[in-house]
Design an enzyme around this catalytic site. Structure first.
Site, PDB file in Angstrom:
ATOM      1  N   ARG A 175       0.753  -1.098   0.161  1.00  0.00           N
ATOM      2  CA  ARG A 175       0.124   0.125  -0.020  1.00  0.00           C
ATOM      3  C   ARG A 175       1.046   1.260   0.087  1.00  0.00           C
ATOM      4  O   ARG A 175       2.104   1.028   0.361  1.00  0.00           O
ATOM      5  CB  ARG A 175      -1.053   0.097   1.119  1.00  0.00           C
ATOM      6  CG  ARG A 175      -0.197  -0.276   2.454  1.00  0.00           C
ATOM      7  CD  ARG A 175      -1.302  -0.583   3.701  1.00  0.00           C
ATOM      8  NE  ARG A 175      -1.854   0.770   4.168  1.00  0.00           N
ATOM      9  CZ  ARG A 175      -1.368   1.575   4.920  1.00  0.00           C
ATOM     10  NH1 ARG A 175      -0.170   1.233   5.462  1.00  0.00           N
ATOM     11  NH2 ARG A 175      -1.976   2.761   5.169  1.00  0.00           N
ATOM     12  N   ARG A 179      -2.520  10.708   2.883  1.00  0.00           N
ATOM     13  CA  ARG A 179      -3.465  11.145   4.004  1.00  0.00           C
ATOM     14  C   ARG A 179      -4.155  12.475   3.392  1.00  0.00           C
ATOM     15  O   ARG A 179      -3.389  13.501   2.800  1.00  0.00           O
ATOM     16  CB  ARG A 179      -2.549  11.714   5.212  1.00  0.00           C
ATOM     17  CG  ARG A 179      -2.099  10.478   5.648  1.00  0.00           C
ATOM     18  CD  ARG A 179      -1.616  10.877   7.307  1.00  0.00           C
ATOM     19  NE  ARG A 179      -0.664   9.940   7.861  1.00  0.00           N
ATOM     20  CZ  ARG A 179       0.265  10.091   8.229  1.00  0.00           C
ATOM     21  NH1 ARG A 179       0.932  11.271   8.415  1.00  0.00           N
ATOM     22  NH2 ARG A 179       1.162   9.108   8.989  1.00  0.00           N
ATOM     23  N   ARG A 258      19.273  -6.652   1.214  1.00  0.00           N
ATOM     24  CA  ARG A 258      20.018  -5.358   1.089  1.00  0.00           C
ATOM     25  C   ARG A 258      20.563  -5.033   2.039  1.00  0.00           C
ATOM     26  O   ARG A 258      20.331  -5.202   3.033  1.00  0.00           O
ATOM     27  CB  ARG A 258      18.804  -4.386   0.649  1.00  0.00           C
ATOM     28  CG  ARG A 258      18.226  -4.590  -0.847  1.00  0.00           C
ATOM     29  CD  ARG A 258      17.327  -3.295  -1.094  1.00  0.00           C
ATOM     30  NE  ARG A 258      16.157  -3.125  -0.275  1.00  0.00           N
ATOM     31  CZ  ARG A 258      15.869  -2.177   0.410  1.00  0.00           C
ATOM     32  NH1 ARG A 258      16.592  -0.965   0.460  1.00  0.00           N
ATOM     33  NH2 ARG A 258      14.790  -2.073   1.300  1.00  0.00           N
ATOM     34  N   ARG A 289      19.045   9.112   0.968  1.00  0.00           N
ATOM     35  CA  ARG A 289      18.482  10.160   2.031  1.00  0.00           C
ATOM     36  C   ARG A 289      19.730  10.773   2.542  1.00  0.00           C
ATOM     37  O   ARG A 289      20.798  10.160   2.842  1.00  0.00           O
ATOM     38  CB  ARG A 289      17.453   9.754   3.188  1.00  0.00           C
ATOM     39  CG  ARG A 289      17.792   8.227   3.529  1.00  0.00           C
ATOM     40  CD  ARG A 289      16.467   7.932   4.356  1.00  0.00           C
ATOM     41  NE  ARG A 289      16.925   6.352   4.945  1.00  0.00           N
ATOM     42  CZ  ARG A 289      16.051   5.987   5.871  1.00  0.00           C
ATOM     43  NH1 ARG A 289      14.764   6.430   6.230  1.00  0.00           N
ATOM     44  NH2 ARG A 289      16.472   4.637   6.330  1.00  0.00           N
ATOM     45  N   GLU A 313      22.885   8.204   2.715  1.00  0.00           N
ATOM     46  CA  GLU A 313      22.807   6.670   2.831  1.00  0.00           C
ATOM     47  C   GLU A 313      22.288   6.047   1.556  1.00  0.00           C
ATOM     48  O   GLU A 313      21.628   6.878   0.630  1.00  0.00           O
ATOM     49  CB  GLU A 313      21.240   6.464   3.533  1.00  0.00           C
ATOM     50  CG  GLU A 313      21.040   4.974   4.029  1.00  0.00           C
ATOM     51  CD  GLU A 313      19.789   4.790   4.989  1.00  0.00           C
ATOM     52  OE1 GLU A 313      19.837   5.581   5.999  1.00  0.00           O
ATOM     53  OE2 GLU A 313      18.813   4.269   4.395  1.00  0.00           O
ATOM     54  N   TYR A 361      11.785  -8.364   8.447  1.00  0.00           N
ATOM     55  CA  TYR A 361      12.176  -6.936   9.021  1.00  0.00           C
ATOM     56  C   TYR A 361      11.445  -6.939  10.208  1.00  0.00           C
ATOM     57  O   TYR A 361      10.034  -7.170  10.322  1.00  0.00           O
ATOM     58  CB  TYR A 361      11.993  -5.819   7.925  1.00  0.00           C
ATOM     59  CG  TYR A 361      12.178  -4.589   8.588  1.00  0.00           C
ATOM     60  CD1 TYR A 361      13.334  -4.002   8.660  1.00  0.00           C
ATOM     61  CD2 TYR A 361      11.061  -4.035   9.281  1.00  0.00           C
ATOM     62  CE1 TYR A 361      13.644  -2.820   9.395  1.00  0.00           C
ATOM     63  CE2 TYR A 361      11.094  -2.884   9.790  1.00  0.00           C
ATOM     64  CZ  TYR A 361      12.399  -2.267   9.825  1.00  0.00           C
ATOM     65  OH  TYR A 361      12.937  -1.093  10.493  1.00  0.00           O
ATOM     66  N   ASP A 363      10.796  -4.076  13.426  1.00  0.00           N
ATOM     67  CA  ASP A 363      10.874  -2.962  14.028  1.00  0.00           C
ATOM     68  C   ASP A 363      11.207  -3.224  15.489  1.00  0.00           C
ATOM     69  O   ASP A 363      10.961  -4.255  15.996  1.00  0.00           O
ATOM     70  CB  ASP A 363       9.715  -1.880  14.163  1.00  0.00           C
ATOM     71  CG  ASP A 363       9.733  -0.981  12.891  1.00  0.00           C
ATOM     72  OD1 ASP A 363      10.572  -0.532  12.401  1.00  0.00           O
ATOM     73  OD2 ASP A 363       8.339  -0.489  12.593  1.00  0.00           O
TER      74      ASP A 363
END
Ligand code: FDA
Length: 384
Positions: A175, A179, A258, A289, A313, A361, A363
Site C-alpha cells: 500500500r 493522507r 539489501r 536520504r 545513505e 524485517y 521494528d
C-alpha cells in the site's frame, strides 16, 4: 567450563530482552556478541569531535502501540517527546511525506479540499487495477496515480533496489498511504520518542544484571572460543539471533538481503538541512536520504552550534561479508526460508529469534515484543 543456564547469541533487542527476562527469573545467562559492542543494529555512539549521537547502523526511531512493550522499554530508559517527520526533495523542491494534502496541493499548485483531492487521486489512479498489477510501476500508479508515483516513488524505489520500478514485482509495495489531511506525522503509534541518554545507555542497562555475562568480539561459529556451536548445541538451551542461513551452513542456499552504505561528514555549519531526514526522490542524486543527527535531539543544548554531522545513505544488494539490513524476499528466498524453518524445527534446544534468525524485517518494538512472548511461551517453563 562453568556453563551458563542459557546461552544467547547476539546482543540486539531480541537477545538482550531474552537475557534480561531469564536473568530476572534467576538463570545465569551468557550473551555472546560478534561485534565489539552490545546493542545490535540499534547501537549508537557520539561522533567524537562534536559529541552528536549517531546511530551507527542507520537511523532508529522508537514507536509502538503495544502497551506491554512500552512499559517494558520505560523500565530501562525515559523517552524524549521527539515526533518523526520526513521531507523529500524532488526537482529542486521540498515536499512533506507521507504523501498528504500538503504534498498534493504543493505538487499540483492547487487548493484541494480533502474531498476533491480524493476525487483527483481516484481519477488519476484508474489507469491500472491494483489487484492485477504486474509490476511495482503498475501497482504504484494504481494506488496513487502516475504523476505522484513518478515524482515520489519511482526514482526512490529504483535507487533502493538498484532496479527500474517497471522491472520490480508488484509485491514490493502493498500500500502507499495517502493522507487527506495536512498531518505529516510519520508514525501513527500511540507512543513515540527517543531514549533520553541514547540507545547504547538503554541497551547497556538491559544487560546490567549480576546474572548476565556479556562476551564481546565472540563469534558463535569460532571454534577457538568455548561457547561455539559445535561445543554447545544439545548441551544447554540456546537462543540464536544471528543469520538463519549461516547457522545451517547455507544448506538450503543463501537468503538475500539489501545492505546500506553510510557516508558520514562533519560540516562546519550549525544546521545543514533544518530537519532530521531528507529523502531524495530523483535518480540523478545517487543517495536515497541524508540524516542530520543533531535534529533527533533538539533538547541537547550542549551540541555545538557551529558544527553538524550528516550521513548520506546508499542502498544496494548485499554481497557476502556485507551487513544484512533488509530481507529481499524473492520467491527463491521464500522457498529457502521454508526449508530453513523445517531445519529449525529439528534443531532441538535452539530457539531462533530476531530479524536475522527469522529472516524478517522487525521494528525494535516488534523485536522486543517477540522476545517477551518467546520467553513467556517457549523458554520460561523449559529452562526452569
Ligand atoms: P540485531 O541485528 O539488532 O542483533 C543481532 C545481533 O547478533 C547483532 O549484534 C550481531 O552482531 C549478532 N550476531 C550475529 N551473528 C552472530 C554470531 N555468529 N555470533 C555472535 N553474535 C552474532 N526499528 C525501529 O523500530 N525504528 C527504526 O527507525 C528502525 N530503523 C532501522 C534502520 C535500519 C537501516 C535497519 C536495518 C533497521 C532498523 N530498525 C528500526 C530495526 C531494528 O534495527 C531491529 O528491530 C533490531 O535490530 C532487531 O533486533 P535483533 O536483536 O533482532 O537484531
Amino acid at each position: 567450563m562453568n556453563s551458563p543456564d542459557l546461552l544467547v547469541v547476539g546482543s540486539g533487542f531480541f537477545g538482550l530482552t531474552i537475557a534480561e527476562q531469564a536473568a530476572a527469573a534467576g538463570l545465569r545467562v551468557t550473551v555472546i556478541e560478534r561485534r565489539s559492542h552490545v546493542g545490535g543494529n540499534a547501537y549508537s555512539e557520539p561522533e567524537p569531535s562534536t559529541g552528536i549521537e549517531v546511530h551507527r547502523y542507520g537511523a532508529h526511531l522508537f514507536h509502538t502501540s503495544n502497551e506491554k512493550v512500552w512499559a517494558y522499554a520505560n523500565r530501562f530508559t525515559a523517552f524524549t517527546p521527539y515526533v518523526h517527520r520526513v521531507y523529500t526533495t524532488h526537482n529542486g523542491e521540498v515536499f512533506p511525506l507521507p504523501i498528504n494534502l500538503g504534498t498534493i496541493n504543493q505538487f499540483f499548485r492547487a487548493a484541494h479540499s480533502p474531498a476533491s483531492a480524493r476525487d483527483l487521486i481516484a481519477e488519476l489512479a484508474s489507469e491500472f487495477d491494483a489487484a492485477t498489477a504486474q509490476s511495482l510501476e503498475e501497482k504504484g500508479v494504481a494506488l496513487i496515480g502516475r504523476p505522484l508515483y513518478e515524482a515520489f516513488i519511482a526514482g526512490y524505489t529504483a535507487k533502493q533496489w538498484q532496479t527500474p520500478a517497471s522491472e520490480l514485482p508488484a509485491s514490493v509495495i502493498s500500500r502507499l498511504p495517502v493522507r487527506y489531511t495536512y498531518d505529516n506525522r510519520y508514525f501513527n503509534d500511540t507512543h513515540e520518542g527517543l531514549p533520553v541518554d541514547g540507545y547504547t545507555a538503554w541497551l547497556e542497562r538491559m544487560a546490567d544484571h549480576p546474572n548476565i555475562e556479556v562476551r564481546l568480539d565472540t563469534d558463535f561459529f569460532d571454534e577457538s572460543q568455548p561457547l561455539n556451536k559445535r561445543a554447545v548445541v544439545g548441551q544447554l538451551p540456546i537462543v540464536y539471533t544471528g543469520p538463519l542461513d549461516r547457522y545451517f551452513e547455507f544448506e538450503a542456499g543463501p537468503l538475500s538481503w539489501r545492505t546500506l552504505d553510510f557516508e558520514q561528514e562533519v560540516l562546519p555549519v550549525g544546521d545543514f538541512q533544518g530537519t532530521p531526514v531528507m529523502n531524495f526522490a530523483d535518480l540523478d542524486v545517487p543517495y536515497t536520504r541524508i540524516h542530520e543527527f543533531r535534529h533527533f535531539h533538539p533538547e541537547r543544548e550542549w551540541y555545538p552550534d557551529d558544527r553538524t554531522v550528516i550521513v548520506r545513505e546508499y542502498s544496494r544488494f548485499a554481497d557476502q561479508g556485507d551487513e544484512p539490513y533488509y530481507p529481499v524476499n524473492t520467491p527463491t528466498d521464500r522457498q529457502r526460508l521454508l526449508a530453513y524453518r523445517e531445519l529449525t524445527e529439528a534443531e532441538k534446544g535452539v530457539v531462533f529469534g530476531g530479524r536475522l534468525g527469522t529472516y524478517q524485517y522487525l521494528d525494535m518494538h516488534m523485536a522486543i515484543g517477540a522476545a517477551l512472548s518467546t520467553w513467556e511461551n517457549k523458554l520460561r517453563l523449559s529452562t526452569n
